[in-house]
Motif scaffolding. Sequence first.
Motif, PDB file in Angstrom:
ATOM      1  N   ILE A  23       0.842  -1.197   0.000  1.00 55.25           N
ATOM      2  CA  ILE A  23       0.000   0.000   0.000  1.00 55.25           C
ATOM      3  C   ILE A  23       0.878   1.247   0.000  1.00 55.25           C
ATOM      4  CG2 ILE A  23      -1.615   1.355   1.375  1.00 55.25           C
ATOM      5  CD1 ILE A  23      -2.875  -1.217   2.330  1.00 55.25           C
ATOM      6  N   ALA A  24       1.896   1.248   0.856  1.00 56.49           N
ATOM      7  CA  ALA A  24       2.774   2.415   0.959  1.00 56.49           C
ATOM      8  C   ALA A  24       3.523   2.665  -0.344  1.00 56.49           C
ATOM      9  CB  ALA A  24       3.763   2.222   2.103  1.00 56.49           C
ATOM     10  N   GLN A  25       3.936   1.628  -1.040  1.00 56.15           N
ATOM     11  CA  GLN A  25       4.644   1.807  -2.307  1.00 56.15           C
ATOM     12  C   GLN A  25       3.768   2.509  -3.337  1.00 56.15           C
ATOM     13  OE1 GLN A  25       5.823  -2.227  -3.179  1.00 56.15           O
ATOM     14  NE2 GLN A  25       7.880  -1.938  -2.335  1.00 56.15           N
ATOM     15  N   PHE A  32       0.790  13.496  -5.905  1.00 53.12           N
ATOM     16  CA  PHE A  32      -0.222  14.377  -5.325  1.00 53.12           C
ATOM     17  C   PHE A  32      -0.413  14.096  -3.832  1.00 53.12           C
ATOM     18  CE2 PHE A  32      -1.061  14.211  -9.782  1.00 53.12           C
ATOM     19  CZ  PHE A  32      -1.514  15.472 -10.127  1.00 53.12           C
ATOM     20  N   LEU A  33       0.384  13.170  -3.261  1.00 54.29           N
ATOM     21  CA  LEU A  33       0.211  12.767  -1.878  1.00 54.29           C
ATOM     22  C   LEU A  33       1.437  13.112  -1.038  1.00 54.29           C
ATOM     23  CD1 LEU A  33      -1.302   9.176  -2.227  1.00 54.29           C
ATOM     24  CD2 LEU A  33      -2.509  11.252  -1.609  1.00 54.29           C
ATOM     25  N   SER A  34       1.196  13.292   0.251  1.00 52.67           N
ATOM     26  CA  SER A  34       2.257  13.344   1.249  1.00 52.67           C
ATOM     27  C   SER A  34       1.971  12.231   2.248  1.00 52.67           C
ATOM     28  CB  SER A  34       2.270  14.709   1.955  1.00 52.67           C
ATOM     29  OG  SER A  34       3.179  14.700   3.035  1.00 52.67           O
ATOM     30  N   LEU A  35       2.835  11.208   2.274  1.00 56.92           N
ATOM     31  CA  LEU A  35       2.578  10.001   3.064  1.00 56.92           C
ATOM     32  C   LEU A  35       3.522   9.926   4.252  1.00 56.92           C
ATOM     33  CD1 LEU A  35       1.288   7.171   3.472  1.00 56.92           C
ATOM     34  CD2 LEU A  35       3.092   6.266   1.968  1.00 56.92           C
ATOM     35  N   THR A  36       2.954   9.644   5.420  1.00 55.02           N
ATOM     36  CA  THR A  36       3.732   9.329   6.615  1.00 55.02           C
ATOM     37  C   THR A  36       3.233   7.995   7.161  1.00 55.02           C
ATOM     38  OG1 THR A  36       3.995  11.680   7.158  1.00 55.02           O
ATOM     39  CG2 THR A  36       4.447  10.088   8.903  1.00 55.02           C
ATOM     40  N   ILE A  37       4.150   7.061   7.380  1.00 54.09           N
ATOM     41  CA  ILE A  37       3.805   5.735   7.883  1.00 54.09           C
ATOM     42  C   ILE A  37       4.048   5.716   9.382  1.00 54.09           C
ATOM     43  CG2 ILE A  37       4.286   3.272   7.727  1.00 54.09           C
ATOM     44  CD1 ILE A  37       5.432   3.928   4.887  1.00 54.09           C
ATOM     45  N   GLY A  51      13.330   5.647   0.985  1.00 51.47           N
ATOM     46  CA  GLY A  51      12.265   6.270   0.222  1.00 51.47           C
ATOM     47  C   GLY A  51      10.959   6.458   0.953  1.00 51.47           C
ATOM     48  N   PHE A  52      10.880   6.077   2.233  1.00 49.61           N
ATOM     49  CA  PHE A  52       9.640   6.198   2.986  1.00 49.61           C
ATOM     50  C   PHE A  52       9.861   7.075   4.218  1.00 49.61           C
ATOM     51  CE2 PHE A  52       9.300   2.074   0.854  1.00 49.61           C
ATOM     52  CZ  PHE A  52       8.058   2.200   0.241  1.00 49.61           C
ATOM     53  N   SER A  53       8.823   7.848   4.552  1.00 47.13           N
ATOM     54  CA  SER A  53       8.826   8.628   5.783  1.00 47.13           C
ATOM     55  C   SER A  53       8.128   7.798   6.862  1.00 47.13           C
ATOM     56  CB  SER A  53       8.103   9.967   5.578  1.00 47.13           C
ATOM     57  OG  SER A  53       7.978  10.667   6.797  1.00 47.13           O
ATOM     58  N   VAL A  54       8.910   7.209   7.762  1.00 49.02           N
ATOM     59  CA  VAL A  54       8.395   6.271   8.755  1.00 49.02           C
ATOM     60  C   VAL A  54       8.629   6.823  10.155  1.00 49.02           C
ATOM     61  CG1 VAL A  54       8.489   3.910   9.622  1.00 49.02           C
ATOM     62  CG2 VAL A  54       8.915   4.351   7.195  1.00 49.02           C
ATOM     63  N   GLN A  55       7.567   6.832  10.952  1.00 51.55           N
ATOM     64  CA  GLN A  55       7.672   7.153  12.371  1.00 51.55           C
ATOM     65  C   GLN A  55       7.201   5.928  13.158  1.00 51.55           C
ATOM     66  OE1 GLN A  55       5.843  10.783  13.705  1.00 51.55           O
ATOM     67  NE2 GLN A  55       6.510  11.950  11.914  1.00 51.55           N
ATOM     68  N   ARG A  56       8.109   5.340  13.918  1.00 50.20           N
ATOM     69  CA  ARG A  56       7.748   4.160  14.716  1.00 50.20           C
ATOM     70  C   ARG A  56       7.330   4.651  16.104  1.00 50.20           C
ATOM     71  NH1 ARG A  56       8.451  -0.460  11.981  1.00 50.20           N
ATOM     72  NH2 ARG A  56       9.691  -0.255  10.076  1.00 50.20           N
TER      73      ARG A  56
END
Length: 543
Positions: A23-25, A32-37, A51-56
Amino acid sequence: MKICLVTTFPPSQGGLSEYGLHIAQELQRNSFLSLTILADEMSPFQPELEGFSVQRCWSFNDPASSVRLLRAFRQLKPDVVWFNLLFSTFGRNPLAAFSGLMTPLLARLSGCYTHVTLHHLMDTVDLKDAGIRFPRTYRMAGAFATRMLLLANSVSVLMPGYRKILNDKYGGDNVHVRSHGTLTRRPEFPDFSRRGNPQHRILAFGKWGTYKRLELMIAAFEVLQSRLPQARLVIAGGDHPHAHGYVESVKRTCAGNPNIEFTGYVREEELPDLFQSSSVAVMPYSSSTGSSGVAHLACSYGVPIICADLADFRQMAEGEELAIEFYQPGNSQDLADCLFRFLENPDKQQEMATQNFASALRMTMPNIVQKYLRHFELEQRAEVLRQVTRFRRLPDWVPSKSLMLRLITRNSMGWVHRSALPPPFLNRRNGNGNGNGHLLNGDGDRRRHQPGSGIPVNGDSVSPSGKRRTLRREHVPPAGNAKQADSTEQADKDQALHRPSLHVAYQGEAGYAEGQDGAGVQNVPLPVVKIQAGDRSRRNGKS
């Protein structure tokens, strides 16, 4: 659009981590999106995927996970909070699991738009088979947790039967049916030259140790091996997080059989070779917990499937038109017979493989994620309209009515200009600039505005505006010479009040399963437009 995706995420191996990655890929590819996981914490620490903005910011079995997630929502201020959930996502400890499942409701109360993708229901899970000690207590807690999840703005399930349960038993009216998806962008056509050459490889893939166990599969293979000595069993995947050491114990019992291979954990780049070299994928499950990711992964490479005859798998096969052979659950002899009949029939192997590949083409992850985004956008726009409608009901003497409306919708109205869907190219065909065969009177040149593009109605052209994604009217004479246009202009003005109005509006998708939008048609949300219908005999000079 700003999206926060709450999910387990690799390199963590928690439940649904692979699904969350895919989904994140797809979301990450959308400019058009700004994604934070917002992902689960790992121990020991491992480097994040590039390549991903991840906050654990939450942990498995941590009762304070919901508080930490709410703090992250306040900092990020997302337009959409998307939860990718199992009932055990936040922990096996009842308190931690229950408090984590309250997060969608708490996020909505804090002002966030929340959507939950729910992969199974407690009502359909065999709790004894899953190793639950107090199933009755879990049923009661699960029913209450289900009602809390339904208080999110919207919920998606992966089976039509799940939606029926949520509607009939819980009264959920915000539930949608989505396809699971094939976990790939481009399904690969089956490579028949690698199957059965020189031996048939039978693939068992999954996380083993709970309701996915290998004893039945190995017993059936030993029976099959006496009839098909060239067959080989490939057991791929590792232990379930709650069954450490299970695969290693099974491996020791099969040490004397050279035709049984254990691959261990399979990396993403190794999946194509594993599946393309397999003649059939077997799912020897004793129970099910919803739509199977392994089955959809097999479809991505055109691999036929044999699995236990369980209600969820029957529903999945019928609803998504998958080619699956069923055997009696718990019966190793029936599984061996089913495998023998299948491996001795090359025509059936090709037929089932081709059907699964065709089904995979309809369920690629770009298509699935695009439908989620379209739903999010429609819901947000509908919320803006609801807020505006409430103010229209106020009497005119209310002071500062327009100012109050601007204050209340200051966040919602801005969302309209942060669309997650790219502007539609209505006049595109095979990339050439020739407009022949395009929409009515379209010329297909996207480099500049052409006055002839669009659908001329009553002498005016209605065409898309590339910047604001709205419809505008441009005064262009209809087909014919200039004198004809001048002579009819006044008549058009006189008859304008007597002409019927044509209302163009997008029909919502609530209550319908994915794939019912019409084959080959890309649904694009349009604003409501009112167009005056003209004389039918003068549209582009054609009736």
